[in-house]
Design a protein around this motif. Structure first.
Motif, PDB file in Angstrom:
ATOM      1  N   TYR A 138       4.983  13.003  -0.776  1.00  0.00           N
ATOM      2  CA  TYR A 138       5.768  12.724   0.426  1.00  0.00           C
ATOM      3  C   TYR A 138       7.253  12.614   0.071  1.00  0.00           C
ATOM      4  O   TYR A 138       8.110  13.163   0.750  1.00  0.00           O
ATOM      5  N   ARG A 145       0.448   3.778   1.893  1.00  0.00           N
ATOM      6  CA  ARG A 145       0.697   4.142   3.292  1.00  0.00           C
ATOM      7  C   ARG A 145       1.931   3.400   3.821  1.00  0.00           C
ATOM      8  O   ARG A 145       2.761   3.977   4.515  1.00  0.00           O
ATOM      9  N   GLU A 146       2.046   2.132   3.460  1.00  0.00           N
ATOM     10  CA  GLU A 146       3.195   1.341   3.887  1.00  0.00           C
ATOM     11  C   GLU A 146       4.488   1.849   3.238  1.00  0.00           C
ATOM     12  O   GLU A 146       5.539   1.874   3.875  1.00  0.00           O
ATOM     13  N   SER A 156       0.834  -1.200   0.000  1.00  0.00           N
ATOM     14  CA  SER A 156       0.000   0.000   0.000  1.00  0.00           C
ATOM     15  C   SER A 156       0.870   1.252   0.000  1.00  0.00           C
ATOM     16  O   SER A 156       2.030   1.218   0.416  1.00  0.00           O
ATOM     17  N   GLU A 186       0.070  10.777  -3.691  1.00  0.00           N
ATOM     18  CA  GLU A 186       0.372  11.054  -2.281  1.00  0.00           C
ATOM     19  C   GLU A 186       1.776  10.574  -1.914  1.00  0.00           C
ATOM     20  O   GLU A 186       2.501  11.255  -1.188  1.00  0.00           O
ATOM     21  N   GLN A 190       5.141   4.964   2.418  1.00  0.00           N
ATOM     22  CA  GLN A 190       5.497   6.171   3.151  1.00  0.00           C
ATOM     23  C   GLN A 190       6.089   5.837   4.514  1.00  0.00           C
ATOM     24  O   GLN A 190       7.064   6.449   4.941  1.00  0.00           O
ATOM     25  N   SER A 191       5.519   4.870   5.184  1.00  0.00           N
ATOM     26  CA  SER A 191       6.026   4.461   6.491  1.00  0.00           C
ATOM     27  C   SER A 191       7.453   3.935   6.384  1.00  0.00           C
ATOM     28  O   SER A 191       8.322   4.275   7.188  1.00  0.00           O
ATOM     29  N   ASN A 226      -4.702   2.554  -0.303  1.00  0.00           N
ATOM     30  CA  ASN A 226      -4.628   3.395   0.897  1.00  0.00           C
ATOM     31  C   ASN A 226      -4.107   4.801   0.657  1.00  0.00           C
ATOM     32  O   ASN A 226      -4.681   5.743   1.125  1.00  0.00           O
ATOM     33  N   HIS A 227      -2.998   4.951   0.000  1.00  0.00           N
ATOM     34  CA  HIS A 227      -2.503   6.261  -0.432  1.00  0.00           C
ATOM     35  C   HIS A 227      -2.223   6.135  -1.918  1.00  0.00           C
ATOM     36  O   HIS A 227      -1.594   5.177  -2.351  1.00  0.00           O
TER      37      HIS A 227
END
Length: 107
Positions: free
Chosen positions: A41, A10-11, A8, A37, A13-14, A32-33
């Motif tokens: 980032y 989000r993952e 995802s 996005e 970015q994390s 998710n993102h």
């Protein structure tokens, strides 16, 4: 790690928050993102990784506003459009770091 698979945006970015990779190979359809996005980032954090995007077509990227100007703005190194295979992906990534020969390496 040599290669890590995440599922995802989000993952992604994390993981980018914790470490930086040499190459990011991103599918344009992140969950998710969105890819946009993740790219924002990436730009905000001024990361140095090379970015390769796998996309359906130019039109698919344009749904996120990713035209040639934005591709340059976000520092995307390569965009591969379907059809592509594993060999084409590997060659594209390798070409980002290609040297003419071992003699071109400066001491």
């Amino acid at each position: 790690a040599i290669c890590e698979l995440v599922h995802s945006g989000r993952e992604v970015q994390s993981r980018l928050y914790k470490e930086e990779w040499d190459v990011l190979l991103l599918n344009w359809q992140l969950k998710n993102h969105s890819i946009l996005e993740v790219l924002k980032y990436f730009k905000l954090k001024q990361l140095k990784s090379k970015i390769v995007i796998l996309a359906e077509s130019e039109e698919s990227l344009s749904t996120f506003g990713l035209n040639s100007e934005k591709i340059n703005y976000y520092g995307i190194s390569k965009v591969l459009y379907k059809p592509y295979d594993a060999l084409k992906v590997v060659e594209s990534i390798s070409s980002l770091y290609k040297l003419d020969s071992w003699r071109s390496v400066k001491e």
